[in-house]
Design an enzyme around this catalytic site. Structure first.
Site, short mmCIF file in Angstrom:
data_model
loop_
_atom_site.label_atom_id
_atom_site.label_comp_id
_atom_site.label_asym_id
_atom_site.label_seq_id
_atom_site.Cartn_x
_atom_site.Cartn_y
_atom_site.Cartn_z
N HIS A 24 -23.31 29.29 -46.15
CA HIS A 24 -23.93 27.96 -46.04
C HIS A 24 -24.83 27.82 -44.81
O HIS A 24 -24.68 26.92 -43.99
CB HIS A 24 -22.96 26.80 -46.23
CG HIS A 24 -21.70 26.80 -45.39
ND1 HIS A 24 -21.70 26.94 -44.05
CD2 HIS A 24 -20.41 26.61 -45.74
CE1 HIS A 24 -20.46 26.87 -43.60
NE2 HIS A 24 -19.66 26.67 -44.60
N HIS A 78 -6.14 25.15 -46.41
CA HIS A 78 -7.48 24.54 -46.23
C HIS A 78 -8.18 24.54 -47.58
O HIS A 78 -8.14 25.54 -48.30
CB HIS A 78 -8.24 25.38 -45.20
CG HIS A 78 -9.64 24.97 -44.92
ND1 HIS A 78 -10.07 23.66 -44.98
CD2 HIS A 78 -10.74 25.70 -44.57
CE1 HIS A 78 -11.36 23.62 -44.68
NE2 HIS A 78 -11.79 24.85 -44.44
N GLU A 80 -11.52 24.06 -48.28
CA GLU A 80 -12.90 24.50 -48.48
C GLU A 80 -12.89 25.63 -49.51
O GLU A 80 -11.97 26.46 -49.56
CB GLU A 80 -13.55 24.94 -47.15
CG GLU A 80 -15.06 25.08 -47.33
CD GLU A 80 -15.87 25.14 -46.04
OE1 GLU A 80 -15.28 25.22 -44.94
OE2 GLU A 80 -17.12 25.12 -46.15
N ASP A 82 -14.16 28.45 -50.16
CA ASP A 82 -14.00 29.89 -49.93
C ASP A 82 -12.52 30.28 -49.94
O ASP A 82 -12.19 31.45 -50.12
CB ASP A 82 -14.69 30.35 -48.63
CG ASP A 82 -14.40 29.47 -47.43
OD1 ASP A 82 -14.07 28.28 -47.60
OD2 ASP A 82 -14.51 29.97 -46.30
N HIS A 145 -10.56 23.76 -39.90
CA HIS A 145 -11.95 23.42 -39.73
C HIS A 145 -12.33 22.06 -40.34
O HIS A 145 -13.37 21.50 -40.02
CB HIS A 145 -12.74 24.57 -40.39
CG HIS A 145 -14.12 24.36 -40.80
ND1 HIS A 145 -14.62 24.68 -42.03
CD2 HIS A 145 -15.16 23.84 -40.09
CE1 HIS A 145 -15.90 24.39 -42.09
NE2 HIS A 145 -16.25 23.90 -40.94
N ASP A 164 -9.04 29.13 -41.05
CA ASP A 164 -10.36 29.41 -40.45
C ASP A 164 -10.29 29.74 -38.96
O ASP A 164 -11.13 30.51 -38.46
CB ASP A 164 -11.27 28.19 -40.62
CG ASP A 164 -11.98 28.16 -41.97
OD1 ASP A 164 -12.05 29.20 -42.64
OD2 ASP A 164 -12.46 27.08 -42.34
N TYR A 192 -18.83 33.31 -34.86
CA TYR A 192 -18.06 32.44 -35.75
C TYR A 192 -17.66 31.16 -35.02
O TYR A 192 -17.81 30.05 -35.52
CB TYR A 192 -16.81 33.23 -36.19
CG TYR A 192 -15.91 32.56 -37.18
CD1 TYR A 192 -16.00 32.84 -38.54
CD2 TYR A 192 -14.91 31.68 -36.77
CE1 TYR A 192 -15.15 32.25 -39.45
CE2 TYR A 192 -14.07 31.08 -37.68
CZ TYR A 192 -14.18 31.37 -39.02
OH TYR A 192 -13.33 30.79 -39.91
N HIS A 225 -10.50 34.77 -42.47
CA HIS A 225 -11.72 35.59 -42.51
C HIS A 225 -11.59 36.72 -41.50
O HIS A 225 -11.16 36.49 -40.36
CB HIS A 225 -12.96 34.78 -42.10
CG HIS A 225 -13.29 33.63 -43.02
ND1 HIS A 225 -13.79 33.80 -44.29
CD2 HIS A 225 -13.20 32.30 -42.84
CE1 HIS A 225 -13.99 32.61 -44.85
NE2 HIS A 225 -13.63 31.68 -43.99
FE1 FEO Z 1 -13.68 26.03 -43.72
FE2 FEO Z 1 -13.48 29.45 -44.43
O1 FEO Z 1 -13.63 27.60 -44.77
#
Ligand code: FEO
Length: 395
Positions: A24, A78, A80, A82, A145, A164, A192, A225
């Site tokens: 994004h 979370h 989001e 992903d 996040h 995250d 990051y 991640h």
């Molecule tokens: Fe806030 Fe890796 O998503």
């Protein structure tokens, strides 16, 4: 597939996204991964899922360890996408699983995937789920996040799964910090933090202090991640504390764009003025570098200098984008200076200063402007502008 165990009964079942280059808007030159973890004891728990383009790989990895009817719990740290966009398909397969999220996470799951997720149960800080000898303990972490975010802590294994937080966009066949190049790892962890977590600095400090006060020992940090921190998990915790405290060095970052190289020449003369005073300088021409690369260098800089040619009496559009991006990330404690060129009528420097002031940035005035092409006198003014900024940040 190769089984990746963090500890006995704790497996990585995530996927590596080698090819993603745009997360994004954040340029991810080294790809990324979406980490999910399977905990197997008397009962079985899945912590997070992966981006839905990789659902089949997640299903395959889980299938090599268990059958879906044996999954008792799915934890959504979370929402989001992903991390959660494989949840609808996984929830269908794992028919017996109870799903847990924070209260805001439950709301967000319903908003993303529909009313079937009204069955999601909520947990708050301190709540625990026993999966046999192993215990999952939850810590709400709003804004790390998103408002829904939470951490899952594996009590007996001393593994923190903070989603995250502490992540890196780093694709790798290795799963642990001690298996990858340390410089690359910290470079990606810094990028990051700068591009995702920088505006949340005060919350990060408070959350880390809260976790430390809980007195929970941490042997591993397994984010959603990148690689797992096991060699020295406090290294990334301390780095987050330093970044969040706004630690800076004697460094300036110049970000500019140019049409006919006038602003380019000004940038180089300003850089010379800064370096003449012992200031480290990094220069980024927008359209040659990604905004996310420039922002990463701004994290520990004391000054940011933006340069723009004038286009239609305004700043060049790339600078406008950059200022919008920077405004959202709210870098703290920087001195912002502005320079640029113009032809028939000025406007770039004035419009950048106006935007920066409206954002709340500390602006050094006046900026430097040059008509058409800088001559020797103009470049001397630019050099002196760099020197003035250097003096100002030394104070
Ligand atoms: Fe806030 Fe890796 O998503």
């Amino acid at each position: 597939m190769v089984k990746v165990a963090l500890k006995d009964g704790v497996y990585w079942v995530g996927v590596v996204d080698w090819n993603i280059r745009d997360f994004h808007g954040y340029v991810t030159n080294r790809g990324s991964s979406y980490n999910a973890y399977l905990i197997q004891d008397e009962q079985t728990a899945l912590i997070d899922t992966v981006k839905n383009t990789f659902s089949e790989e997640l299903i395959q990895k889980i299938s090599e360890l268990t059958t879906f009817d044996k999954i008792d719990y799915i934890i959504v740290n979370h929402v989001e996408m992903d991390h959660s966009s494989s949840l609808p398909i996984i929830a269908k397969l794992a028919k017996n699983a109870r799903i847990f999220a924070s209260p805001r996470g439950r709301e967000a799951l319903i908003d993303h995937y529909g009313r079937e997720f009204e069955r999601v149960e909520t947990v708050k800080t301190g709540d625990e789920i026993k999966v046999g000898k192993k215990t999952l303990r939850f810590v709400e972490a709003p804004m790390l996040h998103w408002p829904d975010s939470m951490f899952t802590y594996l009590v007996e294994d001393k593994i923190l799964m903070p989603n995250d937080a502490f992540g890196q966009h780093l694709a790798s066949s290795q799963r642990f910090d001690d298996q990858v190049d340390d410089h690359v790892l910290m470079e990606e962890a810094t990028m990051y933090y700068a591009n995702i977590l920088m505006p949340l600095a005060p919350l990060i400090i408070r959350k880390i202090q809260e976790v430390i006060q809980m007195g929970i020992p941490i042997e591993m940090i397994a984010p959603s991640h990148g690689v797992v921190w096991r060699k020295d998990p406090m290294k990334i915790v301390n780095a987050y504390m330093n970044w969040s405290a706004g630690e800076t060095k004697n460094k300036a970052v110049i970000v500019f764009d140019t049409m006919w190289h006038s602003t380019d020449k000004m940038a180089r003369a300003i850089a010379d003025g800064l370096t003449s005073q012992g200031v480290e300088v990094k220069i980024f021409k927008l359209r040659a570098y990604a905004m996310s690369e420039a922002i990463t260098e701004i994290l520990d800089a004391k000054a940011v200098l933006l340069g723009s040619p004038t286009l239609n009496n305004l700043m060049f559009p790339t600078l406008s984008s950059f200022l919008t991006y920077a405004a959202g990330l709210k870098p703290k404690g920087k001195l912002w200076g502005f320079f640029g060129s113009y032809g028939w009528g000025g406007g770039a420097v004035k419009s950048m200063i106006k935007t920066a002031k409206e954002t709340g940035f500390e602006v050094y005035e006046p900026g430097v402007e040059v008509k058409f092409v800088p001559d020797g006198e103009d470049l001397k003014k630019c050099f002196e502008f760099g020197q003035q900024i250097a003096q100002k940040i030394k104070v």
